[in-house]
Each structure stands twice: as C-alpha cells, then as structure tokens.
Design an enzyme around this catalytic site. Structure first.
Site, PDB file in Angstrom:
ATOM      1  N   LYS A  35       0.822  -1.114   0.175  1.00 43.99           N
ATOM      2  CA  LYS A  35       0.065  -0.095   0.058  1.00 43.99           C
ATOM      3  C   LYS A  35       0.936   1.222   0.031  1.00 43.99           C
ATOM      4  CE  LYS A  35      -4.333  -1.823   1.501  1.00 43.99           C
ATOM      5  NZ  LYS A  35      -3.965  -3.558   1.309  1.00 43.99           N
TER       6      LYS A  35
HETATM    7  C1  LIG Z   1      -4.299  -4.572   0.594  1.00 46.75           C
HETATM    8  C2  LIG Z   1      -3.555  -5.741   0.538  1.00 46.75           C
HETATM    9  C3  LIG Z   1      -3.894  -6.537  -0.375  1.00 46.75           C
HETATM   10  C4  LIG Z   1      -5.248  -6.535  -1.416  1.00 46.75           C
HETATM   11  O1  LIG Z   1      -4.997  -5.624  -2.347  1.00 46.75           O
HETATM   12  P1  LIG Z   1      -6.198  -5.071  -2.850  1.00 46.75           P
HETATM   13  O2  LIG Z   1      -5.866  -4.079  -3.865  1.00 46.75           O
HETATM   14  O3  LIG Z   1      -7.373  -4.740  -1.956  1.00 46.75           O
HETATM   15  O4  LIG Z   1      -6.819  -6.166  -3.921  1.00 46.75           O
HETATM   16  C5  LIG Z   1      -3.067  -7.990  -0.452  1.00 46.75           C
HETATM   17  N1  LIG Z   1      -2.148  -7.959   0.532  1.00 46.75           N
HETATM   18  C6  LIG Z   1      -1.578  -7.072   1.257  1.00 46.75           C
HETATM   19  C7  LIG Z   1      -0.657  -7.398   2.132  1.00 46.75           C
HETATM   20  C8  LIG Z   1      -2.450  -5.889   1.431  1.00 46.75           C
HETATM   21  O5  LIG Z   1      -2.067  -4.953   2.365  1.00 46.75           O
END
Ligand SMILES: *Cc1c(COP(=O)(O)O)cnc(C)c1O
Length: 491
Positions: A108
């Site tokens: 993120k």
């Molecule tokens: C948010 C997140 C995801 C999922 O990503 P999306 O864009 O919501 O599909 C997968 N793995 C981790 C570690 C995350 O923080």
C-alpha cells in the site's frame, strides 16, 4: 484526459477533480475516459521513477511535467524506499515482484506515498487554500501506510481509528510510533465495523462540515477507490515486465502470467489497465483466501456476498465487497454505465448479482480466479522456504498457491505480485514453518524469524521497538466524533 463515472450520471471531470472528489456524485467510481497506449521499446532500461513519470503524464494531463516529477521523486525517494522502489527475485519459472520496500513494508506504500502529494496539488488546481482532514478507519495495513504517506504533507492532517484489540502488536506499534506533526492515532474500544461506522457518521455530519468549512477545513478519505491510489499501481507491472526483459528471462513482447493476492481488486485492476495499455499478458490470476467471493464471480459468474466472513492469516484480503470490481465490470461491458449501475445497485440492495455468460466470455481467458484455504497457504510458505530459502508472507503465499493450482502449463513466466514483507506477519509465517515458539511475544518474533531464515528484517520494522510511543489515545466507539472535534479545536 477526462474522468467519467462508472454509473454514467455525473459530468466528466479533470484528473485533479477526480482525485479531490474521490467518488463520483452518482455513487460511481471515476475511470479514465479512454486508456492510453504505452509499451516503449526501451522499457527494460527505464528506472522506476522515469516509468512512473511517463505513465502519470498520460493520465494526469492537467498536471505539468514539473509537478509530476516533484510528486514521483518525493514519493519514491531513498528516505522512504532505501533499497529502491521495487525488488525482484527469481525462483525458477516465477519472478517475485516485491512491493514492500516502502516505509510500512506493505504494497500500500506504493500508492499511499503518491496520493497525498497528488491530492495537495489537485487541491491547488481545483481552487482554494483548503486544509484537508483525512479520516481513516483501519484494520491494520491501510492505517499504517496512510499515516506514513500523509505525515508532514503540507495542508493535510490525518486521524486514524483502529480497533484497540483488533490489530496485531506490530501494526499497533507501527501506528503509535508514527512521527509527524499532523498525525493523530486513536484506538477505539470496538471492532473494525465500529471504527468504520464512526468515520461514516463523522463524514455525514452536516453541521460539523459547515463549522469546518468556515475554517477552510474539509474531510477526505484515503481509501482505495480514489483514482490517485490506482494510478501508481499501474507502474510496477511495467517495471516488473522490464526487469524480466533485462534479466533475459523473456523476450521483449513475450506474454507473461501475473498472479495477484486480491482483496479490494485494486492491485489486480491496475495490472488489467497495464495490459490494456499494451503490456503483453497471457493471463491474470486473481487469488483469494477463504473469502472467495471473487473466485465465484470470475469462474461461475455469480458475485454473492451473502456468505460467512472468515478471519484468516491473510487479513488484508478478508473482504467481501471488492469495490474496484465495479471498474472491471464497467470495462468488460464496453463502458456500459447503465448495466454497471444496475448490477452494483443490485449488489447493494440484494447482496448478489450475476454476470452473463456472454460477458464472462469476454474476460474468461485473461482473468482467472482461484482461492487457497489456510492449510494450503501455510503449506506453500513451507514449501517455498524449503525449496528456495525464500520467505513468502501469507498474502503472497495465497497467490503462489493459486497460481500453482491454475497454471496447467508452465510455458510462460509467472510474475508473482508480493504484497507484504514476511516480517509483518511473523507469527503466521513461523507457524507455517512449524517453528512458532510458545514462549515469545509477537514483538520478539521478527528477530527469531531472522535467525531462522537469514532474510534481512526491513529497516522500519527492525527499529520499531526503539521508537518512542507518540500516540496512545483510546476512546469509546460513541466518542469518535468528539475526539475529532477536540483534536481539530472546533469545540
Ligand atoms: C491491501 C492488501 C492486499 C489486497 O490488495 P487489493 O488492492 O485490496 O486487492 C493484498 N495484500 C496485502 C498485504 C495488502 O495490504
């Protein structure tokens, strides 16, 4: 480039306006009116920031080249990403795209280092000397990454609410040690839903909005439906492909498979846009955990959120409403906003909608869905460690496992999108290896896992225990608004 709503009832707006508004007035999501093409011959020679600037320029046509360069160079500076923005590791036919070299060790960061800077510039363009107050309800990863992203960004303040007993000890410490003079972190005596409801109530309070506007302050959110969070994610698909070419694992132009651990469908959708721009992709593998609502939608054509919610060891994928799926449906339906509005209103009202066979045919070969349960996720962590001396976090392991299930021929190279450092989830990883010590607290586990694996602990997690605690406010679930009012000095 103009941005239109997936539900077709709002006027087209500039990129800056789409980023400031977040969501369209008709309840739809903003998407670019057309997808630009991009697949330069010299892709393998472009560094991450160059790529990001080139791709941003195609979508943010109301930004100058200087503005874009400033955003990108600040976001991916060595202060935030000491080892470079993205790492790649080769394991046989799989290339791991490590997206967790940022300040909170989860992917993120890739978007949340960019969004605040885009938001500030977008605000200036859309008029006014405003101050943006970001409110976030988090179950872990989003809150930590948003705090790091907005920390000390001018004209912004950020307040994060998390369930006091509902996040891991590492995540809590990450949040409560955040520096910056515009950050506020509050533990709520309640669960994640209480946090989210509280934030929604604050957003919906008209009297408060009037009081704030008198002081030039406005609420906004940092959630993953904002176009400013999706755009930065397109870049790393091109980068990953370029690295495969640079390492001579594929020829330029050759198709690859891409597996993505998916929750809100944001990450994988960015990859889908990269393919539409020109990236050669054989198939996407949309990997879920036991909350396999997307598997059923993609493979059976029924999106049904009326099912039990499972808490898993890949908590960031514990999602039953994948908001960004709306952008996907809009795209595969040929930008049919009437259809998109109808099915997502049905999802809201009835909890289910179906995708017709003729529509499913349009993506079935390119977008496959699958899921891994807890045991097979753990088994994948163990298998990969034993075979390659490489640790996958539980989210990335879900994708690894599902790719292994779905890929019947291993002719094409697999790009595996790795979304978190294993050191963010040390208890689950150690448990998978059959090595979880009973006599250690969670905060001692990273060092223990490091001894066992030799894989370096990311710098931000290594120093976590030494940082001063800067936030320790706790409030009752009914006092969240009062806490915000007091913090902003509005009472
Ligand atoms: C948010 C997140 C995801 C999922 O990503 P999306 O864009 O919501 O599909 C997968 N793995 C981790 C570690 C995350 O923080």
């Amino acid at each position: 480039m103009e941005y239109i709503s997936t539900r077709g009832k709002s006027a087209a707006v500039s990129a800056a306006a789409a980023i400031v508004q977040g969501i369209a007035e008709d309840g739809g999501l903003f998407v670019p009116a057309s997808i630009p093409t991009y697949f330069p011959q010299n892709l393998a020679d472009l560094d991450y920031c160059r790529l990001a600037k080139d791709i941003f320029a195609l979508y943010l046509t109301d930004f100058t080249a200087d503005e874009i360069a400033q955003v990108v160079d600040e976001a991916y500076s060595t202060t935030s990403f000491p080892d470079g923005a993205v790492g790649t590791v080769s394991l046989d036919n799989t290339e791991i795209l490590e997206l967790w070299h940022g300040p909170t060790s989860a992917f993120k960061d890739m978007a949340l280092q960019v969004l605040p800077r885009l938001l500030v510039k977008s605000l200036a363009k859309t008029g006014g000397n405003k101050e943006i107050i970001i409110l976030v309800a988090t179950s872990g990863d989003t809150g930590t990454a948003a705090l790091e992203g907005f920390r000390d960004v001018p004209h912004t303040q950020i307040t994060v609410f998390y369930p006091k007993e509902g996040v891991s000890a590492i995540q809590e410490l990450q949040m409560n040690t955040t520096a910056g003079n515009n950050t506020c972190v509050i533990g709520v005596q309640g669960n994640f839903d209480d946090c989210q409801n509280g934030v929604k109530m604050i957003f919906g309070d008209k009297d408060l909005a009037v009081k704030m506007a008198a002081q030039g302050k406005y609420f906004s959110s940092a959630n993953s439906i904002n176009w400013g969070r999706l755009l930065p994610q397109i870049v790393y698909y091109f980068y990953g492909y370029g690295q495969l070419v640079a390492k001579q694992r594929i020829a330029f132009g050759e198709e690859i498979d891409i597996a993505v651990p998916t929750g809100n469908f944001g990450d994988i959708l960015a990859g889908w846009y990269a393919m539409k721009m020109g990236l050669p992709v054989h198939q996407f593998i949309c990997a879920s955990n036991c909350n396999n609502v997307l598997t059923d939608a993609l493979e059976k054509g029924v999106y049904d959120r009326r099912r039990p919610f499972h808490k898993t060891i890949s908590p960031s994928m514990d999602i039953l409403i994948s908001s960004n799926f709306e952008r996907f449906i809009f795209d595969i339906s040929g930008n049919d906003s009437e259809y998109t509005a109808a099915v997502f209103e049905q999802l809201r009202d009835e909890g289910v909608f179906t995708i017709s066979d003729s529509l499913r045919e349009k993506f079935a070969a390119k977008m496959r869905g699958g899921y891994a349960d807890e045991d097979s996720c753990k088994a994948a962590i163990k298998r990969v460690f034993e075979r390659y001396d490489y640790l996958l976090d539980p989210h990335s392991a879900v994708a690894y496992q599902v790719a292994e299930q779905l890929r019947d021929d291993d002719a094409s190279v697999l790009l595996l999108v790795s979304t978190a450092s294993p050191y963010k989830f040390p208890a689950a990883v150690l448990d998978a290896l059959g090595k979880l010590p009973q006599d250690k607290g969670e905060l001692e586990l990273p060092a223990y896992l490091n001894q066992l694996s030799g894989m370096p602990i990311p710098p931000n997690l290594a120093i976590l225990g030494e940082l001063p605690i800067r936030h320790q406010q706790v409030c009752a679930k009914d006092d969240m608004e009062a806490a915000v009012i007091a913090h902003l000095g509005l009472d």
